[in-house]
Design a protein around this motif. Structure first.
Motif, PDB file in Angstrom:
ATOM      1  N   PHE A 110       0.823  -1.218   0.000  1.00  0.00           N
ATOM      2  CA  PHE A 110       0.000   0.000   0.000  1.00  0.00           C
ATOM      3  C   PHE A 110       0.858   1.270   0.000  1.00  0.00           C
ATOM      4  O   PHE A 110       0.435   2.323  -0.437  1.00  0.00           O
ATOM      5  N   CYS A 111       2.070   1.134   0.488  1.00  0.00           N
ATOM      6  CA  CYS A 111       2.930   2.290   0.794  1.00  0.00           C
ATOM      7  C   CYS A 111       3.499   2.920  -0.482  1.00  0.00           C
ATOM      8  O   CYS A 111       4.235   2.271  -1.235  1.00  0.00           O
ATOM      9  N   PRO A 112       3.193   4.195  -0.764  1.00  0.00           N
ATOM     10  CA  PRO A 112       3.688   4.822  -1.996  1.00  0.00           C
ATOM     11  C   PRO A 112       5.204   4.990  -2.013  1.00  0.00           C
ATOM     12  O   PRO A 112       5.815   4.966  -3.088  1.00  0.00           O
ATOM     13  N   TYR A 113       5.792   5.172  -0.846  1.00  0.00           N
ATOM     14  CA  TYR A 113       7.253   5.327  -0.798  1.00  0.00           C
ATOM     15  C   TYR A 113       7.941   3.988  -1.089  1.00  0.00           C
ATOM     16  O   TYR A 113       9.009   3.945  -1.697  1.00  0.00           O
ATOM     17  N   ASP A 143      -4.098   6.688  -0.231  1.00  0.00           N
ATOM     18  CA  ASP A 143      -2.972   7.301   0.471  1.00  0.00           C
ATOM     19  C   ASP A 143      -2.422   8.448  -0.378  1.00  0.00           C
ATOM     20  O   ASP A 143      -2.909   8.703  -1.471  1.00  0.00           O
ATOM     21  N   VAL A 144      -1.397   9.119   0.136  1.00  0.00           N
ATOM     22  CA  VAL A 144      -0.736  10.136  -0.690  1.00  0.00           C
ATOM     23  C   VAL A 144      -0.116   9.451  -1.909  1.00  0.00           C
ATOM     24  O   VAL A 144       0.154   8.253  -1.878  1.00  0.00           O
ATOM     25  N   TYR A 145       0.122  10.208  -2.964  1.00  0.00           N
ATOM     26  CA  TYR A 145       0.613   9.668  -4.228  1.00  0.00           C
ATOM     27  C   TYR A 145      -0.173   8.397  -4.586  1.00  0.00           C
ATOM     28  O   TYR A 145       0.401   7.310  -4.717  1.00  0.00           O
ATOM     29  N   SER A 197       9.645   3.437  10.133  1.00  0.00           N
ATOM     30  CA  SER A 197       9.040   3.772   8.848  1.00  0.00           C
ATOM     31  C   SER A 197       9.473   2.794   7.763  1.00  0.00           C
ATOM     32  O   SER A 197      10.505   2.136   7.872  1.00  0.00           O
ATOM     33  N   ILE A 198       8.658   2.702   6.730  1.00  0.00           N
ATOM     34  CA  ILE A 198       8.956   1.842   5.581  1.00  0.00           C
ATOM     35  C   ILE A 198       8.929   2.691   4.313  1.00  0.00           C
ATOM     36  O   ILE A 198       8.238   3.712   4.288  1.00  0.00           O
ATOM     37  N   PRO A 199       9.665   2.305   3.296  1.00  0.00           N
ATOM     38  CA  PRO A 199      10.463   1.091   3.159  1.00  0.00           C
ATOM     39  C   PRO A 199      11.738   1.152   4.000  1.00  0.00           C
ATOM     40  O   PRO A 199      12.277   2.229   4.243  1.00  0.00           O
ATOM     41  N   SER A 210      16.242   4.135   5.342  1.00  0.00           N
ATOM     42  CA  SER A 210      14.860   4.239   5.822  1.00  0.00           C
ATOM     43  C   SER A 210      14.132   5.244   4.959  1.00  0.00           C
ATOM     44  O   SER A 210      14.530   6.402   4.917  1.00  0.00           O
ATOM     45  N   GLY A 211      13.085   4.801   4.286  1.00  0.00           N
ATOM     46  CA  GLY A 211      12.335   5.713   3.428  1.00  0.00           C
ATOM     47  C   GLY A 211      12.815   5.662   1.987  1.00  0.00           C
ATOM     48  O   GLY A 211      13.796   4.999   1.665  1.00  0.00           O
ATOM     49  N   ALA A 212      12.088   6.371   1.136  1.00  0.00           N
ATOM     50  CA  ALA A 212      12.451   6.417  -0.285  1.00  0.00           C
ATOM     51  C   ALA A 212      13.625   7.370  -0.486  1.00  0.00           C
ATOM     52  O   ALA A 212      13.834   8.283   0.307  1.00  0.00           O
ATOM     53  N   GLN A 215      11.897  11.708  -4.759  1.00  0.00           N
ATOM     54  CA  GLN A 215      10.529  12.219  -4.658  1.00  0.00           C
ATOM     55  C   GLN A 215       9.567  11.353  -5.470  1.00  0.00           C
ATOM     56  O   GLN A 215       9.764  11.162  -6.674  1.00  0.00           O
ATOM     57  N   ASP A 217       6.648  11.908  -6.520  1.00  0.00           N
ATOM     58  CA  ASP A 217       5.759  12.539  -7.514  1.00  0.00           C
ATOM     59  C   ASP A 217       6.280  12.424  -8.946  1.00  0.00           C
ATOM     60  O   ASP A 217       5.524  12.686  -9.879  1.00  0.00           O
TER      61      ASP A 217
ATOM     62  N   LEU B  30      11.324  10.336   3.478  1.00  0.00           N
ATOM     63  CA  LEU B  30      10.250  10.017   2.526  1.00  0.00           C
ATOM     64  C   LEU B  30       9.780   8.609   2.839  1.00  0.00           C
ATOM     65  O   LEU B  30      10.270   7.648   2.245  1.00  0.00           O
ATOM     66  N   ALA B  31       8.889   8.487   3.795  1.00  0.00           N
ATOM     67  CA  ALA B  31       8.574   7.152   4.288  1.00  0.00           C
ATOM     68  C   ALA B  31       7.132   7.026   4.756  1.00  0.00           C
ATOM     69  O   ALA B  31       6.486   7.998   5.064  1.00  0.00           O
ATOM     70  N   CYS B  32       6.648   5.787   4.800  1.00  0.00           N
ATOM     71  CA  CYS B  32       5.387   5.455   5.427  1.00  0.00           C
ATOM     72  C   CYS B  32       5.731   4.977   6.845  1.00  0.00           C
ATOM     73  O   CYS B  32       6.884   4.648   7.093  1.00  0.00           O
ATOM     74  N   PRO B  33       4.874   4.831   7.858  1.00  0.00           N
ATOM     75  CA  PRO B  33       3.465   5.056   7.680  1.00  0.00           C
ATOM     76  C   PRO B  33       3.139   6.531   7.637  1.00  0.00           C
ATOM     77  O   PRO B  33       3.630   7.298   8.433  1.00  0.00           O
ATOM     78  N   LEU B 110      -0.647  17.084  -4.102  1.00  0.00           N
ATOM     79  CA  LEU B 110      -0.186  16.068  -3.159  1.00  0.00           C
ATOM     80  C   LEU B 110      -1.314  15.218  -2.586  1.00  0.00           C
ATOM     81  O   LEU B 110      -1.091  14.078  -2.188  1.00  0.00           O
ATOM     82  N   GLY B 111      -2.506  15.768  -2.508  1.00  0.00           N
ATOM     83  CA  GLY B 111      -3.612  15.024  -1.895  1.00  0.00           C
ATOM     84  C   GLY B 111      -3.381  14.782  -0.423  1.00  0.00           C
ATOM     85  O   GLY B 111      -3.811  13.777   0.141  1.00  0.00           O
TER      86      GLY B 111
END
Lengths: 278, 141
Positions: A110-113, A143-145, A197-199, A210-212, A215, A217, B30-33, B110-111
């Motif tokens: 589900f996670c956009p990043y 979710d976002v993106y 946080s993920i990824p 940790s994280g993308a 960006q 977008d 830049l991360a979830c959750p 961005l929503g």
């Protein structure tokens, strides 16, 4: 004879209706509310729809395209627009099921990043080995993106003579449970992914991300095929982001493999990144 | 004049919010959750979280804007002045136009809505409303 002075009435003029002081501010607030309502309508019309997953053959064509990019293109992009968030860590070296240094991925569909980070991860790992069974999917619609095009590691396999790759996709794109980490994997996440946080990516317990690393977008509204095509153009914003990230990941992996294979790790761009990793 | 005291307090609060968002920008991955639409991380860490492709956070411009607003509010609170009042209105209009653009980015691009950003936007609106000429006090306060 002079007339006696006329006593002026307190107000000789007919009262003029005046604008109450609250009218102008209220009109401004109402106008802003109208503008925001317009923005919401635009958003509703422009939100990209979830693309149905590609069939097997088109998926293989996309994967083949993004995993056979020439080395010269990676060198041309360098780190591109990617953010180098690789962090050096210490711990017992992590080895995978094949006894090779392990690259561990922890994320969710589900996670956009996570959706964004899978692109450079697949591209980088494919320089050391081969994926099979990759399927296309999109991130959550809510979710976002929303509906970011990506692949899933769920059900995919990876073979390499240099490294082992282990992936855990905790949830599907609807947020329903998919895979659970083992106790050892959970311990790694708890120890190194302190923000939760993920990824999350662990390179042999030597480096983590940790994280993308770019960006999200830049992927918005694109199909898998369009992205694959854009990655063949070094000047595209997608190539700068995704191939830049792939180079960062490649450099971290080269640190684990003692710069093997040389055809990948000895390139100028990878060597330059490796010097920054410590 | 008491409205200018409110404007001054709003500007000082805006500086506080903008400083918080600037610090948050530096620490955000830049991360979830990051599920749901009320999401400061997605907004602050997006490509719109910096000014024109630079490394300067958008919220840093907010600090500067609120600082100037605080100066104008303080000047008018101490002594009403036509030129300063007009300057305050022009400055507030620039701020409000920027806020509308940022709200557009949040909703359409961005929503995601950032509550701290929204707090700053409401403070800008409040300062603009105070800067408007008020018919019960002549052309300008």
């Amino acid at each position: 004879m002079s007339r006696p002075p006329v006593k002026r009435a307190h107000s000789m003029r007919k009262p003029v209706s005046r604008t109450p002081p609250w009218v102008v501010p209220a009109a401004v607030v109402a106008g802003i509310a109208l503008v925001i309502a317009t923005f919401l309508i635009i958003r509703w019309y422009t939100t990209p729809l979830a693309q149905p997953p590609l069939a097997e053959d088109p998926t293989q064509r996309v994967v083949a395209t993004i995993t056979s990019l020439p080395a010269s293109e990676f060198d041309a992009v360098g780190t591109g627009s990617a953010r180098n968030t690789i962090k050096a860590v210490t711990g017992t070296p992590l080895t995978g099921p094949g006894g090779r240094p392990e690259v561990f991925y922890y994320g969710a569909e589900f996670c956009p990043y996570c959706a964004a980070e899978r692109w450079p991860l697949i591209i980088a790992l494919s320089r050391f080995g081969t994926f099979s069974g990759l399927k296309t999917t999109t991130s959550s619609s809510s979710d976002v993106y929303p509906n970011t095009p990506t692949f899933t590691f769920h059900g995919a396999t990876y073979t390499s003579q240099y490294i082992d790759f282990v992936a855990v996709e905790t949830s599907d794109r609807e947020g329903k449970p998919l895979e659970s980490p083992t106790a050892a994997q959970q311990a790694i996440v708890s120890k190194y992914d302190t923000s939760g946080s993920i990824p999350f990516l662990d390179f042999g317990n030597r480096y983590v991300i940790s994280g993308a690393t770019y960006q999200v977008d830049v992927l918005s509204g694109m199909s898998w095929q369009a992205l694959a095509n854009a990655l063949q153009v070094p000047d595209s914003s997608q190539a700068k982001a995704i191939l830049g990230s792939a180079n960062l990941i490649t450099a971290a992996i080269c640190k684990l493999t003692a710069d093997q294979p040389a055809s990948v790790c000895s390139s100028p761009s990878i060597q330059a990144i490796e010097k920054t990793l410590g | 004049m008491r409205w200018q005291l409110v404007s001054l307090i709003a500007a000082l609060a805006g500086i506080g919010v903008s400083v918080y968002l600037t610090v948050e920008h530096a620490a955000t991955a830049l991360a979830c959750p990051a599920t749901g639409v009320v999401n400061c991380e997605a907004v602050v860490s997006s490509s719109y979280g910096v000014i024109g492709g630079s490394n300067v956070p958008t919220s840093a411009a907010g600090i500067a804007w609120f600082a100037v607003s605080a100066g104008l509010g303080a000047a008018l609170w101490r002594r009403p002045h036509l030129l300063v009042a007009r300057l305050q209105l022009a400055w507030a209009a620039i701020g409000l136009a920027t806020v509308l653009y940022l709200v557009y980015v949040e909703i359409v691009k961005l929503g995601a809505i950032c509550l701290w950003c929204t707090a700053a936007h409401v403070l800008v609106l409040l300062i603009f409303l105070i800067a408007l000429p008020r018919p019960d006090q002549g052309e300008w306060q």
